[in-house]
Design an enzyme around this catalytic site. Structure first.
Site, PDB file in Angstrom:
ATOM      1  N   LYS A 129      -9.111   2.737  -4.209  1.00 13.53           N
ATOM      2  CA  LYS A 129      -8.929   1.868  -4.045  1.00 13.53           C
ATOM      3  C   LYS A 129      -8.060   1.527  -2.446  1.00 13.53           C
ATOM      4  CE  LYS A 129      -4.619   3.003  -6.608  1.00 13.53           C
ATOM      5  NZ  LYS A 129      -3.211   2.638  -7.255  1.00 13.53           N
ATOM      6  N   ARG A 183       3.726  -1.762 -16.383  1.00 18.99           N
ATOM      7  CA  ARG A 183       2.821  -2.405 -16.324  1.00 18.99           C
ATOM      8  C   ARG A 183       1.555  -2.944 -16.490  1.00 18.99           C
ATOM      9  NH1 ARG A 183       0.613   0.685 -10.462  1.00 18.99           N
ATOM     10  NH2 ARG A 183      -0.987   2.049 -11.645  1.00 18.99           N
ATOM     11  N   TYR A 221       9.909  -6.652  23.634  1.00 14.32           N
ATOM     12  CA  TYR A 221      10.499  -8.001  22.946  1.00 14.32           C
ATOM     13  C   TYR A 221      11.260  -6.921  23.122  1.00 14.32           C
ATOM     14  CZ  TYR A 221       5.979  -9.937  22.243  1.00 14.32           C
ATOM     15  OH  TYR A 221       5.084 -10.754  22.519  1.00 14.32           O
ATOM     16  N   MET A 235       2.950  -6.539  17.848  1.00 14.63           N
ATOM     17  CA  MET A 235       1.813  -6.987  16.890  1.00 14.63           C
ATOM     18  C   MET A 235       0.741  -6.238  17.311  1.00 14.63           C
ATOM     19  SD  MET A 235      -0.376  -9.828  16.062  1.00 14.63           S
ATOM     20  CE  MET A 235       1.425 -10.662  15.210  1.00 14.63           C
TER      21      MET A 235
HETATM   22  C1  UAH Z   1      -3.865   4.059 -12.920  1.00 15.28           C
HETATM   23  C2  UAH Z   1      -4.123   5.447 -11.521  1.00 15.28           C
HETATM   24  C3  UAH Z   1      -3.395   4.591 -10.433  1.00 15.28           C
HETATM   25  O1  UAH Z   1      -3.010   3.392 -10.258  1.00 15.28           O
HETATM   26  C4  UAH Z   1      -3.639   5.420  -9.386  1.00 15.28           C
HETATM   27  C5  UAH Z   1      -4.358   6.972  -9.364  1.00 15.28           C
HETATM   28  C6  UAH Z   1      -4.233   7.706  -8.648  1.00 15.28           C
HETATM   29  O2  UAH Z   1      -3.172   8.388  -8.268  1.00 15.28           O
HETATM   30  P1  UAH Z   1      -2.991   9.751  -7.133  1.00 15.28           P
HETATM   31  O3  UAH Z   1      -3.259   9.041  -5.512  1.00 15.28           O
HETATM   32  O4  UAH Z   1      -1.286   9.582  -7.288  1.00 15.28           O
HETATM   33  O5  UAH Z   1      -3.380  10.389  -7.124  1.00 15.28           O
HETATM   34  C7  UAH Z   1      -5.470   7.201 -10.640  1.00 15.28           C
HETATM   35  N1  UAH Z   1      -4.934   5.714 -11.752  1.00 15.28           N
END
Ligand code: UAH
Length: 395
Positions: free
Chosen positions: A39, A139, A272, A320
Site C-alpha cells: 500500500k 479501526r 523564504y 516546494m
Molecule cells: C491491516 C494491516 C496494515 O494496515 C498494515 C500491515 C503491515 O504492517 P507493517 O508495515 O508494520 O508490517 C498489515 N496489516
C-alpha cells in the site's frame, strides 16, 4: 536503460528486499505464507516494482489499502492475489470483481448487498472476501465472536462470494509491553474456535504485521502481512533491539546539485523568510528536492545531506521543489551535477530514515510513505538498474 528526467531519484535495492523477505521467512514457520504489503506506493518505494519482485522473492500475495492501488497492480499485469485491507464502498464492488481483487468485510448488511451486486454481474469466479475482526485496533472490523459468527453466516449464505480469509491487526505488537497483543491474540483465537464449534471450517487465518512476526512468530498462522520489514526498516526501536532479524534498508534518496555559488556580496540571505544568513565567502549548494517531493519543510535549518561522504547542513527553509545546503566558508570543489544523498549511505556516512523520523517527531513509515510520485524510482539488482518508473508513463 534511459536516465530519469529528473536529477532527484530513489534507488530501491532489490537485493535488500530479497534479503529482508528471506530473513523474515527464516524466522516464521515454514508453512506460513507471506503477503507483501505494498500500500501507499509500497511505502514510497514504488508499488509495481516492489510487488513484482516481492512475488519473485517468495511472497504469495499482496495487500493494498484501497481498491485503486490494487487496480494499478492489475493494470501492470500482476496476477497474484491482491487484498484490499481498508473499507470498500459497495459502489466499487463491481470493479473489485472485474479486476479479481479480494476485499475485506465486517458487516452483515455489506455482505448481503455485495452478494446482490456480484450476482447481477457476470464475473468468472466468486468474489473472495477476508473477514476483519477488531480485537483492539478500534479501526475496522467486527468486535465480538458473536458478530464474527453472524458475518460468517451471511458470507456462507452468499453463493457469489467466497470466504477466503479471516484476520485481525495488532495495535501494540512493536512495544515491550505484550499485554494488549496477548489479549488481542486470545480474543481472535477464541473467535476462531467459536466458529469451528459452530461447524465452520476456517479459511486462511492471518494476524501478524512485521512487529508481530518478529516478536511473536508463534502467532504467524497461515499467513503474515509483511510491510515495513520488507523495506528493511524496523517497526520500532524495541523490535530492532530484540536483534532477532537482520534487516537492510532498501531505499536511498539521491539528488544532484543544481547550483553551487559563493556568497560574495550582500544580501547573504537564503530561502523564504531569510531564516539563514550566510557568511561572506560561504559556499551554498542548491538541491532540486522540496516538500512537494515529500521532503519535509520541518527539516528547514535542521536536516542534512551527504556530499563526498560528509554531512552538509540545510541552510534556510526547504521550499516546494528545492533546498539549499552550506558547504562552509572558503574554497569548495563542489560542482553543479554532483551527487548528494538525502536518505541512505554515501561512502561510510549514512543518514537513516529513522533519524529523520526522530527529528520530525514521527515514525520511519511516514518518512518513506510520503515520498511523492514526482520522484523517479530506480530498481537495482546487484547494483544494476533493472526497472525504472517515473511521472511519464513511458520514455
Ligand atoms: C491491516 C494491516 C496494515 O494496515 C498494515 C500491515 C503491515 O504492517 P507493517 O508495515 O508494520 O508490517 C498489515 N496489516
Amino acid at each position: 536503460m534511459k536516465k530519469p528526467f529528473r536529477e532527484t531519484w530513489i534507488e530501491v535495492n532489490l537485493d535488500a528486499i530479497k534479503g529482508n523477505i528471506r530473513a523474515i521467512r527464516r524466522h516464521i514457520p515454514k508453512q506460513t505464507k507471506i503477503m507483501a504489503v505494498v500500500k501507499a506506493n509500497a511505502y514510497g518505494h514504488g508499488s509495481v516494482g516492489v510487488a513484482r519482485y516481492a512475488l519473485e522473492y517468495g511472497a504469495s500475495a499482496l495487500a493494498v489499502a484501497m481498491l485503486e492501488e490494487g487496480i494499478v497492480l492489475r493494470q501492470a499485469g500482476i496476477t497474484a492475489p491482491i487484498l484490499v485491507l481498508g473499507f470498500t464502498p459497495l459502489s466499487r464492488v463491481k470493479e473489485a470483481g472485474a479486476w479479481n481483487i479480494e476485499l475485506s468485510a465486517f458487516q452483515v448488511e455489506w455482505i448481503k448487498e455485495a452478494q446482490k451486486i456480484v450476482k447481477s454481474t457476470p464475473f468468472a469466479s466468486r468474489l473472495p472476501i477476508h473477514i476483519n475482526m477488531d480485537t483492539g485496533m478500534g479501526r475496522l472490523g467486527v468486535r465480538t465472536k458473536e458478530g464474527v459468527l453472524s458475518v460468517v453466516k451471511a458470507l456462507e449464505a452468499s453463493p457469489d462470494l467466497e470466504w477466503k480469509g479471516i484476520f485481525t491487526h495488532f495495535s501494540t505488537a512493536d512495544e515491550p509491553d505484550h499485554t494488549l497483543t496477548k489479549l488481542q491474540h486470545e480474543l481472535f483465537v477464541n473467535a476462531l474456535r467459536y466458529l469451528e464449534e459452530h461447524g465452520f471450517k476456517l479459511p486462511t487465518v492471518h494476524m501478524c504485521n512485521t512487529a508481530a512476526a518478529i516478536a511473536f512468530p508463534e502467532y504467524s498462522a497461515d499467513m503474515i502481512r509483511l510491510g515495513i520489514g520488507m523495506y528493511g526498516l524496523y517497526p520500532s526501536a524495541y523490535i530492532k533491539e530484540l536483534n532477532r532479524v537482520k534487516l537492510v534498508p532498501a531505499l536511498t534518496l539521491k539528488s544532484r546539485f543544481s547550483n553551487v555559488k559563493t556568497m560574495q556580496s550582500e544580501p547573504y540571505t537564503i530561502s523564504y523568510g531569510a531564516t539563514y544568513i550566510a557568511k561572506q565567502g560561504e559556499v551554498i549548494g542548491t538541491v532540486p528536492i522540496g516538500y512537494a517531493d515529500g521532503y519535509s519543510r520541518a527539516l528547514s535549518n535542521r536536516g542534512a545531506v551527504l556530499y563526498c561522504g560528509k554531512r552538509l547542513q540545510i541552510a534556510g527553509r526547504v521550499t516546494m521543489d528545492q533546498l539549499m545546503v552550506s558547504l562552509g566558508v572558503g574554497e569548495s570543489e563542489a560542482k553543479q551535477g554532483e551527487e548528494v544523498v538525502l536518505y541512505g549511505q554515501q561512502d561510510t556516512a549514512e543518514i537513516t530514515v529513522d533519524e529523520v523520523a526522530e527529528m520530525l517527531g514521527t515514525i520511519n513509515y511516514e518518512v518513506v510513505a510520503t515520498l511523492s510520485h514526482r520522484i523517479p524510482r530506480l530498481f537495482l539488482e546487484k547494483g544494476k538498474v533493472v526497472e525504472m518508473t517515473h511521472l511519464l508513463p513511458k520514455g
